[in-house]
Scaffold this active site. Structure first.
Site, mmCIF file in Angstrom:
data_model
loop_
_atom_site.group_PDB
_atom_site.id
_atom_site.type_symbol
_atom_site.label_atom_id
_atom_site.label_comp_id
_atom_site.label_asym_id
_atom_site.label_seq_id
_atom_site.Cartn_x
_atom_site.Cartn_y
_atom_site.Cartn_z
ATOM 1 N N ALA A 1 -4.843 -16.426 29.157
ATOM 2 C CA ALA A 1 -3.631 -15.796 28.620
ATOM 3 C C ALA A 1 -3.516 -14.369 29.143
ATOM 4 C CB ALA A 1 -3.702 -15.784 27.095
ATOM 5 N N GLY B 1 -7.497 -19.408 28.641
ATOM 6 C CA GLY B 1 -6.433 -20.393 28.819
ATOM 7 C C GLY B 1 -6.529 -21.110 30.162
ATOM 8 N N GLU C 1 -8.785 -23.823 29.451
ATOM 9 C CA GLU C 1 -8.058 -24.770 28.585
ATOM 10 C C GLU C 1 -7.039 -25.588 29.392
ATOM 11 O OE1 GLU C 1 -7.253 -21.438 25.933
ATOM 12 O OE2 GLU C 1 -7.871 -22.696 24.261
ATOM 13 N N GLU D 1 -12.830 -15.494 25.112
ATOM 14 C CA GLU D 1 -11.948 -14.877 24.108
ATOM 15 C C GLU D 1 -12.725 -14.071 23.073
ATOM 16 O OE1 GLU D 1 -11.770 -18.001 25.163
ATOM 17 O OE2 GLU D 1 -9.699 -18.562 25.540
HETATM 18 N N1 CAA Z 1 -4.594 -10.967 31.470
HETATM 19 C C1 CAA Z 1 -3.974 -9.946 32.071
HETATM 20 N N2 CAA Z 1 -4.460 -9.321 33.153
HETATM 21 C C2 CAA Z 1 -5.628 -9.757 33.647
HETATM 22 C C3 CAA Z 1 -6.339 -10.819 33.074
HETATM 23 C C4 CAA Z 1 -5.778 -11.450 31.930
HETATM 24 N N3 CAA Z 1 -6.347 -12.502 31.333
HETATM 25 N N4 CAA Z 1 -7.477 -11.022 33.776
HETATM 26 C C5 CAA Z 1 -7.469 -10.096 34.761
HETATM 27 N N5 CAA Z 1 -6.359 -9.326 34.689
HETATM 28 C C6 CAA Z 1 -5.973 -8.218 35.544
HETATM 29 C C7 CAA Z 1 -6.837 -6.989 35.298
HETATM 30 O O1 CAA Z 1 -6.379 -6.276 34.181
HETATM 31 C C8 CAA Z 1 -6.664 -6.251 36.599
HETATM 32 O O2 CAA Z 1 -5.429 -5.608 36.577
HETATM 33 P P1 CAA Z 1 -5.290 -4.070 37.134
HETATM 34 O O3 CAA Z 1 -5.570 -4.194 38.606
HETATM 35 O O4 CAA Z 1 -3.882 -3.732 36.822
HETATM 36 O O5 CAA Z 1 -6.304 -3.268 36.411
HETATM 37 C C9 CAA Z 1 -6.586 -7.383 37.616
HETATM 38 O O6 CAA Z 1 -6.224 -8.562 36.889
HETATM 39 C C10 CAA Z 1 -7.910 -7.649 38.312
HETATM 40 O O7 CAA Z 1 -8.894 -7.807 37.306
HETATM 41 P P2 CAA Z 1 -10.378 -7.217 37.483
HETATM 42 O O8 CAA Z 1 -10.322 -5.894 38.167
HETATM 43 O O9 CAA Z 1 -11.039 -7.275 36.148
HETATM 44 O O10 CAA Z 1 -10.939 -8.296 38.489
HETATM 45 P P3 CAA Z 1 -12.427 -8.850 38.629
HETATM 46 O O11 CAA Z 1 -12.387 -9.772 39.801
HETATM 47 O O12 CAA Z 1 -13.423 -7.746 38.616
HETATM 48 O O13 CAA Z 1 -12.687 -9.707 37.287
HETATM 49 C C11 CAA Z 1 -12.148 -11.370 35.625
HETATM 50 C C12 CAA Z 1 -11.938 -10.873 37.078
HETATM 51 C C13 CAA Z 1 -13.608 -11.774 35.386
HETATM 52 C C14 CAA Z 1 -11.220 -12.575 35.474
HETATM 53 C C15 CAA Z 1 -11.786 -10.243 34.620
HETATM 54 O O14 CAA Z 1 -10.521 -9.698 35.013
HETATM 55 C C16 CAA Z 1 -11.684 -10.697 33.213
HETATM 56 O O15 CAA Z 1 -12.683 -10.805 32.529
HETATM 57 N N6 CAA Z 1 -10.440 -10.990 32.739
HETATM 58 C C17 CAA Z 1 -10.204 -11.386 31.361
HETATM 59 C C18 CAA Z 1 -10.544 -12.848 31.131
HETATM 60 C C19 CAA Z 1 -10.299 -13.230 29.697
HETATM 61 O O16 CAA Z 1 -10.742 -12.592 28.759
HETATM 62 N N7 CAA Z 1 -9.552 -14.337 29.508
HETATM 63 C C20 CAA Z 1 -9.218 -14.856 28.193
HETATM 64 C C21 CAA Z 1 -7.851 -14.399 27.842
HETATM 65 S S1 CAA Z 1 -7.455 -14.777 26.179
HETATM 66 C C22 CAA Z 1 -6.913 -16.372 26.216
HETATM 67 O O17 CAA Z 1 -6.871 -17.040 27.218
HETATM 68 C C23 CAA Z 1 -6.388 -16.762 24.855
HETATM 69 C C24 CAA Z 1 -6.284 -18.151 24.456
HETATM 70 O O18 CAA Z 1 -7.022 -19.061 24.804
HETATM 71 C C25 CAA Z 1 -5.250 -18.481 23.451
#
Ligand code: CAA
Length: 254
Positions: free
Chosen positions: A64, A107, A110, A130
């Protein structure tokens, strides 16, 4: 530029590529809406017999879009268009395959759980992180992940937020198959092409029947399966005729 790249169907296979590379293909409400529209169109298009979903080499999807999450009020997760999009994916009646390179988190994981097959390259990492933002996998993960890999492993993934690699995902049954880096899409398309050679009616019935496992008690789904067996199709006649005449069947989807 659109957040979803849609190919023209080739040999019955439609490829949908998530295209928000700067956000690691996070599933924004807009992107989910585009997936919903593409799957609605694919469902009604007879030239589409299977769909392959992919991302890029870095991420299938990081889940998400965290930046769309409000800090108060009604959670974005419950937003109507999001829920409708997830329902469309869940109910898509044709084969849906995921080709995963890089991250399939939250997601994104998922979404894989809703796909009928998941081809994971050696770069793939699956996870439900999450918990690290004080949340839980609310797009079906708490229900589908334990069914896919068992309660204990699912709880480990959800409670620690730790990820697993492609080898583990294949061992645990989350991924169908592991392939070398860069090969996930090609392999998924190959499998999808094989499926397009089969009777689309029979393929649709297999998917419908297998998915009953998740929604119905066993005695009910077994009795529905028996009723479905009574269906007769021209494709079935053609399959039997081709077998006895030692030739390749030509299925018409009737
Ligand atoms: N939402 C929005 N933006 C995201 C994102 C997400 N889920 N994941 C990554 N991004 C963005 C980052 O904010 C970053 O943006 P900026 O350049 O503007 O700062 C860009 O993508 C690159 O991210 P990283 O610099 O962190 O890249 P990385 O390669 O070092 O790491 C990653 C990649 C491991 C995916 C890391 O970005 C991360 O941990 N992301 C979050 C993953 C997460 O928590 N997902 C669960 C979301 S909640 C969900 O899905 C809810 C549900 O089930 C209902």
């Amino acid at each position: 530029m659109t957040d979803l790249l849609i190919s023209r169907p080739e040999d019955g296979v439609l490829a949908l590529r998530l295209n928000r590379p700067k956000a690691r293909n996070a599933l924004s409400i807009g992107l989910l809406g585009e997936i919903r529209a593409a799957l609605d169109a694919a469902r009604d298009d007879d030239s589409v017999r299977a769909v392959v979903l992919s991302g890029d080499e870095t991420a299938f999807s990081a889940g998400a879009d965290i930046k769309e999450m409000p800090s108060g009020g009604i959670p974005m997760w419950g937003q109507r268009d999001r829920l409708l999009a997830w329902k469309t994916i869940e109910r898509f009646p044709k084969p849906l395959l995921a080709a995963v390179e890089g991250f399939a988190l939250g997601g994104g994981c998922e979404l894989c759980l809703l796909c009928d097959m998941v081809i994971a390259s050696d770069t793939a990492r699956f996870g439900q992180p999450e918990i690290r933002i004080g949340a839980f996998p609310g797009d079906g993960g708490t229900q589908r992940l334990p069914r896919a890999i068992g309660k204990s492993r699912a709880l480990w993934m959800m409670m620690t937020g730790n990820t697993i690699d492609a080898r583990t995902a294949a061992e645990w049954g989350l991924a169908t198959e592991r392939v070398p880096a860069g090969r996930a899409l090609a392999r998924a398309v190959d499998i999808a092409r094989d499926i397009t050679q089969m009777s689309p009616i029979a393929i649709g019935m297999i998917k419908e029947e297998v998915l009953m496992t998740y929604g119905k008690p066993l005695d009910e789904s077994l009795s529905l399966e028996r009723k479905l067996l009574l269906w007769q199709t021209e494709d079935h006649d053609e399959g039997i005729a081709a077998f006895t005449e030692k030739r390749k069947p030509v299925y018409k989807g009737r």
